[in-house]
Design an enzyme around this catalytic site. Structure first.
Site, PDB file in Angstrom:
ATOM      1  N   LYS A  76       0.870  -1.178   0.000  1.00 21.65           N
ATOM      2  CA  LYS A  76       0.000   0.000   0.000  1.00 21.65           C
ATOM      3  C   LYS A  76       0.908   1.230   0.000  1.00 21.65           C
ATOM      4  O   LYS A  76       1.947   1.235   0.692  1.00 21.65           O
ATOM      5  CB  LYS A  76      -0.884  -0.037   1.253  1.00 21.65           C
ATOM      6  CG  LYS A  76      -1.898   1.093   1.340  1.00 21.65           C
ATOM      7  CD  LYS A  76      -2.777   0.945   2.594  1.00 21.65           C
ATOM      8  CE  LYS A  76      -3.850   2.001   2.695  1.00 21.65           C
ATOM      9  NZ  LYS A  76      -4.715   1.822   3.871  1.00 21.65           N
ATOM     10  N   SER A 151      -9.652   1.870   2.901  1.00 20.86           N
ATOM     11  CA  SER A 151      -8.769   2.630   2.052  1.00 20.86           C
ATOM     12  C   SER A 151      -7.711   1.782   1.337  1.00 20.86           C
ATOM     13  O   SER A 151      -7.041   2.279   0.449  1.00 20.86           O
ATOM     14  CB  SER A 151      -8.053   3.700   2.890  1.00 20.86           C
ATOM     15  OG  SER A 151      -7.220   3.091   3.862  1.00 20.86           O
ATOM     16  N   SER A 175      -9.920  -0.433   7.119  1.00 20.81           N
ATOM     17  CA  SER A 175      -9.369  -0.304   5.763  1.00 20.81           C
ATOM     18  C   SER A 175      -8.676  -1.526   5.185  1.00 20.81           C
ATOM     19  O   SER A 175      -8.306  -1.505   4.012  1.00 20.81           O
ATOM     20  CB  SER A 175      -8.401   0.872   5.708  1.00 20.81           C
ATOM     21  OG  SER A 175      -9.126   2.054   5.566  1.00 20.81           O
TER      22      SER A 175
HETATM   23  N1  GLN Z   1     -13.195   4.272   6.503  1.00 23.79           N
HETATM   24  C1  GLN Z   1     -12.511   4.725   7.658  1.00 23.79           C
HETATM   25  C2  GLN Z   1     -12.099   6.156   7.477  1.00 23.79           C
HETATM   26  O1  GLN Z   1     -12.416   6.715   6.490  1.00 23.79           O
HETATM   27  C3  GLN Z   1     -11.362   3.834   7.975  1.00 23.79           C
HETATM   28  C4  GLN Z   1     -10.151   4.121   7.186  1.00 23.79           C
HETATM   29  C5  GLN Z   1      -8.980   3.274   7.577  1.00 23.79           C
HETATM   30  O2  GLN Z   1      -9.122   2.238   8.220  1.00 23.79           O
HETATM   31  N2  GLN Z   1      -7.805   3.745   7.217  1.00 23.79           N
HETATM   32  O3  GLN Z   1     -11.464   6.745   8.295  1.00 23.79           O
END
Ligand code: GLN
Length: 489
Positions: A76, A151, A175
């Protein structure tokens, strides 16, 4: 060979049936052929990958290989990689080349893994759909008009489309698990502190945790063994021995009690997801687990609590990006006073969702509102941790949905942040409580994959992987390939 799991690929490499250079070339060919339609990669590092692959082949020939030697993987784009851009999905870091490797990158490359490139992600890991990336949305290989989840959506799409056997991800509020569920792959978020955060661009430091996106739990075990462990460069990294996860996954499931939170199966859960999950829980029962109905009463408060705590930490973490030491600098930066300098760099460098989080974070931490929001959210965080602690007095793990629905349309929720945030309802609790959790493919709702979430007590990764492994020995959901991605280039 491209659709083989990491474990099978490793065996083929050790047996000399294929070389790492051949394997790497095949993956690179698949990326060239398919990634235009997916946008899963921000950077592909072909030349460097082939050099690493050649070195891995020499290592295998010399009898000095680990299970990961010669295996192509993707990182990532939140993990710092020496000499290679680390954008974090943001214009702010579009020009950032780290001078050092993140611990995760360093450990995996020391084990001999070959890095194919850096995967697309929501900007600064803020998002549930991979639509906030400066580099454009990632498409779900199961239906390219749908989101892959976020994400870590680039990593999930790349593994789902069999562009790469495995990829790293990070999980602050879901994410890893959420994109794993929406793209039909296996996602593991370890216990907070199990894997070092050193060199991982910080979003919300009390929640961030690195993990894996793979086809199987067996593959996740192999990667976690190499990634996990204490790191003196991360003061929150746990000083606990790393178990032999690959060995532990084979142990029988008898005696396992699985808690099923009844309040997770309410009207908010898509009917197709609910049907697949019920089937999956039945399968776990047939495998010898005992199911027990439980309640996690405060979990409905996890979304509001998280969307105070995470932005608060983000507003502080992201204050370092000002275009002075590094990061985006506006061509007009020098045209006004110091305030205008910051405003232009940050105003042009960050996207809308990141700005929203910075504003919310600064606001909930401000003197007049700190008690009403930030402090309150920390108390709710304790309540949620308490719910899980009580549950684990009676059950070994908790099982339920990863997401309320299957993948939704690109653009469908971008106009309504609250609808977007509600996708995280089932995943955030584990982050707030620091618990390890996984998402495992468990069926389909229509033509789209559904994920089963498993959550365990602190440091119970071996248990989660073992449960998922047994489930995957009896089912083939994890082995399904999205239509059109099965053939060789
Ligand atoms: N969807 C969550 C957010 O927007 C989690 C994102 C994540 O785990 N990095 O913060």
């Amino acid at each position: 060979m491209h659709d083989k799991t990491l474990a099978l690929t490793a065996r083929a490499l050790q047996a000399g049936e294929i070389s790492s250079v051949e394997l790497t070339n095949r993956c690179l060919e698949r990326i060239r052929r398919f990634d235009e339609s997916l946008n899963a990669f921000i950077t592909v590092t072909g030349d460097r990958a082939l050099e690493q692959a050649a070195a891995a082949d020499r290592r295998i020939a010399a009898g000095d290989a680990t299970a990961l030697t010669g295996i192509p993987i993707a990182h990532k784009d939140i993990f710092c990689t020496a000499g290679i851009r680390t954008s974090c999905g943001s214009r702010m870091l579009d020009n950032f080349i780290s001078p050092y490797d993140a611990t995760v990158v360093e450990r995996l490359s020391r084990a001999g893994a070959v890095m194919l490139g850096k995967t697309n992600m929501d900007e600064f890991a803020m998002g549930s759909s991979n639509e906030t990336s400066f580099y454009g949305a990632v498409h779900n290989p199961w239906d390219r008009d749908k989101v892959p989840g976020g994400s870590s959506g680039g990593s999930a799409a790349a593994v789902a489309a069999r562009l790469v056997p495995a990829a790293t991800g990070t999980d602050t509020g879901g994410s890893i698990r959420q994109p794993a569920a929406l793209a039909g792959v296996t996602g593991l978020k370890p216990t907070y502190g199990r894997v070092s955060r050193y060199g991982m661009v910080a979003f919300a430091s009390s929640l961030d945790q690195a993990g894996t996106l793979t086809q199987t739990a067996e593959d996740a075990a192999l990667l976690l063994e190499a990634m996990a462990g204490c790191d003196s460069r991360d003061s929150t990294s746990l000083d606990e021995p790393v178990p032999d996860y690959s060995r532990a996954i084979g142990e029988p499931l008898e005696g396992l009690t699985i808690g099923v939170p009844e309040n997770f199966f309410d009207d908010g859960l898509d009917a197709g997801n609910a049907a697949a999950l019920t089937e999956a829980l039945g399968e776990l029962e047939r495998l010898g687990a005992k199911l027990k109905s439980i309640r996690l009463d405060n979990v409905h408060l996890s979304v509001p609590a998280y969307y105070v705590v995470a932005p608060a930490e983000a507003s502080s973490n992201l204050s370092r990006f000002d275009g002075v030491r590094y990061g985006y600098r506006s061509p007009e930066a020098m045209a006004g006073d110091l305030n205008a300098f910051y405003r232009r760099n940050r105003g042009e460098g960050f996207g809308a969702e990141v700005k929203r989080r910075i504003l919310i974070g600064a606001w909930v931490l401000s003197t007049g509102y700190y008690d009403a929001y930030y402090l309150q959210a920390q108390k709710v965080r304790q309540l949620i941790s308490g719910d899980f602690a009580r549950a684990f007095e009676d059950v070994d793990i908790v099982a339920g949905p990863t997401t309320p629905t299957p993948a939704f349309g690109i653009g469908q929720k971008t106009g309504d942040p609250v609808q977007m945030y509600l996708n995280d309802i089932y995943t955030i609790g584990a982050n707030l409580a620091g618990l390890p959790a996984m998402s495992v493919p468990c069926g389909f709702s229509g033509a789209l994959p559904v994920g089963l979430q498993l959550i365990g007590p602190h440091l119970s990764e071996a248990r989660l992987l073992q449960t998922a492994h047994h489930f995957q020995r009896e089912t083939d959901w994890h082995a399904r390939v999205p239509p059109g991605y099965g053939e060789n280039p």
